[in-house]
Scaffold this active site. Structure first.
Site, PDB file in Angstrom:
ATOM      1  N   ASP A  30      46.595  46.317  43.772  1.00 32.69           N
ATOM      2  CA  ASP A  30      47.872  46.848  43.279  1.00 32.69           C
ATOM      3  C   ASP A  30      48.912  46.919  44.392  1.00 32.69           C
ATOM      4  OD1 ASP A  30      49.586  47.841  41.386  1.00 32.69           O
ATOM      5  OD2 ASP A  30      48.769  49.884  41.409  1.00 32.69           O
ATOM      6  N   HIS A  47      53.348  38.697  44.278  1.00 30.93           N
ATOM      7  CA  HIS A  47      52.114  38.151  43.695  1.00 30.93           C
ATOM      8  C   HIS A  47      51.635  36.946  44.511  1.00 30.93           C
ATOM      9  CE1 HIS A  47      52.576  40.891  40.458  1.00 30.93           C
ATOM     10  NE2 HIS A  47      53.577  40.266  39.854  1.00 30.93           N
ATOM     11  N   GLU A  77      46.730  45.405  29.596  1.00 20.56           N
ATOM     12  CA  GLU A  77      48.012  46.110  29.517  1.00 20.56           C
ATOM     13  C   GLU A  77      49.132  45.331  30.212  1.00 20.56           C
ATOM     14  OE1 GLU A  77      45.054  47.563  30.341  1.00 20.56           O
ATOM     15  OE2 GLU A  77      44.806  48.710  28.492  1.00 20.56           O
ATOM     16  N   LEU A 141      27.933  34.413  47.120  1.00 16.79           N
ATOM     17  CA  LEU A 141      28.788  35.528  46.678  1.00 16.79           C
ATOM     18  C   LEU A 141      29.190  35.294  45.228  1.00 16.79           C
ATOM     19  CD1 LEU A 141      30.699  38.024  47.266  1.00 16.79           C
ATOM     20  CD2 LEU A 141      32.440  36.347  47.901  1.00 16.79           C
TER      21      LEU A 141
HETATM   22  C1  IPE Z   1      46.255  47.633  37.501  1.00 19.46           C
HETATM   23  O1  IPE Z   1      47.505  47.665  38.090  1.00 19.46           O
HETATM   24  C2  IPE Z   1      45.929  46.245  37.052  1.00 19.46           C
HETATM   25  C3  IPE Z   1      45.752  45.280  38.121  1.00 19.46           C
HETATM   26  C4  IPE Z   1      45.746  45.529  39.400  1.00 19.46           C
HETATM   27  C5  IPE Z   1      45.551  43.937  37.687  1.00 19.46           C
HETATM   28  P1  IPE Z   1      48.784  48.115  37.273  1.00 19.46           P
HETATM   29  O2  IPE Z   1      49.936  48.111  38.217  1.00 19.46           O
HETATM   30  O3  IPE Z   1      48.934  47.295  36.043  1.00 19.46           O
HETATM   31  O4  IPE Z   1      48.375  49.593  36.834  1.00 19.46           O
HETATM   32  P2  IPE Z   1      49.268  50.829  36.408  1.00 19.46           P
HETATM   33  O5  IPE Z   1      50.152  50.355  35.299  1.00 19.46           O
HETATM   34  O6  IPE Z   1      50.061  51.241  37.609  1.00 19.46           O
HETATM   35  O7  IPE Z   1      48.282  51.866  35.999  1.00 19.46           O
HETATM   36  C1  IPE Z   2      49.444  44.299  41.120  1.00 23.07           C
HETATM   37  O1  IPE Z   2      50.713  44.528  41.600  1.00 23.07           O
HETATM   38  C2  IPE Z   2      49.340  42.974  40.410  1.00 23.07           C
HETATM   39  C3  IPE Z   2      49.217  43.066  38.955  1.00 23.07           C
HETATM   40  C4  IPE Z   2      49.077  44.174  38.293  1.00 23.07           C
HETATM   41  C5  IPE Z   2      49.245  41.833  38.207  1.00 23.07           C
HETATM   42  P1  IPE Z   2      51.850  45.145  40.699  1.00 23.07           P
HETATM   43  O2  IPE Z   2      52.622  44.019  40.087  1.00 23.07           O
HETATM   44  O3  IPE Z   2      51.323  46.129  39.739  1.00 23.07           O
HETATM   45  O4  IPE Z   2      52.732  45.866  41.797  1.00 23.07           O
HETATM   46  P2  IPE Z   2      53.416  47.296  41.728  1.00 23.07           P
HETATM   47  O5  IPE Z   2      52.388  48.267  41.282  1.00 23.07           O
HETATM   48  O6  IPE Z   2      54.540  47.166  40.751  1.00 23.07           O
HETATM   49  O7  IPE Z   2      53.889  47.523  43.118  1.00 23.07           O
HETATM   50 MG    MG Z   3      50.934  48.118  39.883  1.00 25.56          MG
END
Ligand code: IPE
Ligand code: IPE
Ligand code: MG
Length: 252
Positions: A30, A47, A77, A141
């Protein structure tokens, strides 16, 4: 962390000497959007940078001798994000597969994609099947990539599978056990994660491996995913070694 000044090789030695490397590490990757935002870049760039971290943790896991690595790449989600961001993420998936599948296969990494494949685009599905096919023989792995993954969805799926078997007379109600249930989940064949890492400081599990993390050690780090590398992984392993896993027992 206290190991900040130690060289990478030394740190790796320290983990190896510490014993008890986690067999299975799961990571909620995240913070890509925030990483990009801090640099006034589009989220997509976060990303893209995050993909490099995926390579680093795979390398680090191989170095450590981790046997299973489960990476949360895209949740059920996450389909509610803007279509442009979803499109960019799916293109990155195809790019990752094309660039890395041969090298992963050479290193003995076996990739399995866990999640709801029925919602993937034909191109994303091709990428998934391609990386699974190319790496199928890997025995070093096991890399589970969670894409379009939702844990409640997975649990409901397992319930349906077992209910179906009962209705078909293939198994009895009493055969529904923790073992048979776990073997109907996407993660069948992987032991439960020993260590769950979440980057970017968020203290939640966001519908990830709800069944499997019953007794995992949890580590939340403020590091944003695109900044996460081997060093962070090794430090997480050291922190894991300092934990006392009790599984409900009295130990002292
Ligand atoms: C969780 O991250 C999903 C992934 C890392 C793929 P999100 O950014 O979607 O989660 P929330 O919405 O902050 O809980
Ligand atoms: C995690 O990074 C990647 C996915 C959930 C696909 P985010 O896109 O959720 O990044 P933040 O949480 O907005 O910083
Ligand atoms: Mg996130």
């Amino acid at each position: 962390m206290t190991e900040a000044g130690v060289g990478l090789e030394k740190l790796l030695e320290q983990v190896r000497a510490g014993g008890g490397v986690p067999r299975h590490i799961a990571i909620i990757m995240d913070g890509n959007g925030r990483w990009a935002g801090e640099r006034a870049l589009p989220r997509f760039m976060g990303h893209r940078q995050g993909m490099k971290s995926v390579r680093r943790v795979v390398t680090g896991s191989l170095e450590l001798g981790v046997e299973h690595l489960t990476l949360y790449a895209f949740s059920k989600e996450n389909w509610s994000r803007p279509p442009e961001e979803i499109g960019a993420l799916m293109r990155l998936l195809s790019e990752y597969v094309e660039r890395d599948k041969e090298e992963l296969a050479e290193k003995g990494v076996r990739v399995r994609v866990i999640g709801d494949r029925s919602s993937l685009s034909p191109a994303a599905l091709r990428a998934v099947e391609s990386i699974e096919g190319t790496t199928a023989a890997g025995g070093t792995l096991a890399l589970n990539l969670a894409i379009s993954y939702g844990s409640r969805d997975e649990i409901l799926g397992a319930a349906r599978i077992l209910a179906g078997r009962c209705l078909a007379g293939e198994m009895a109600l009493d055969d529904i056990s923790e073992t048979s249930f776990a073997s109907a989940l996407y993660t069948a064949g992987s032991p439960d994660p020993d260590l769950l890492i979440r980057t970017s400081g968020e203290m939640r599990v966001s519908n990830f491996l709800l069944w499997q993390i019953a007794y995992s050690e949890i580590l939340v780090t403020p590091v944003l995913w695109p900044d996460f590398g081997e060093r962070d992984l090794y430090e997480a392993a050291l922190e894991y070694q300092r934990r006392e896993r009790r599984f409900g027992r009295v130990t002292r």
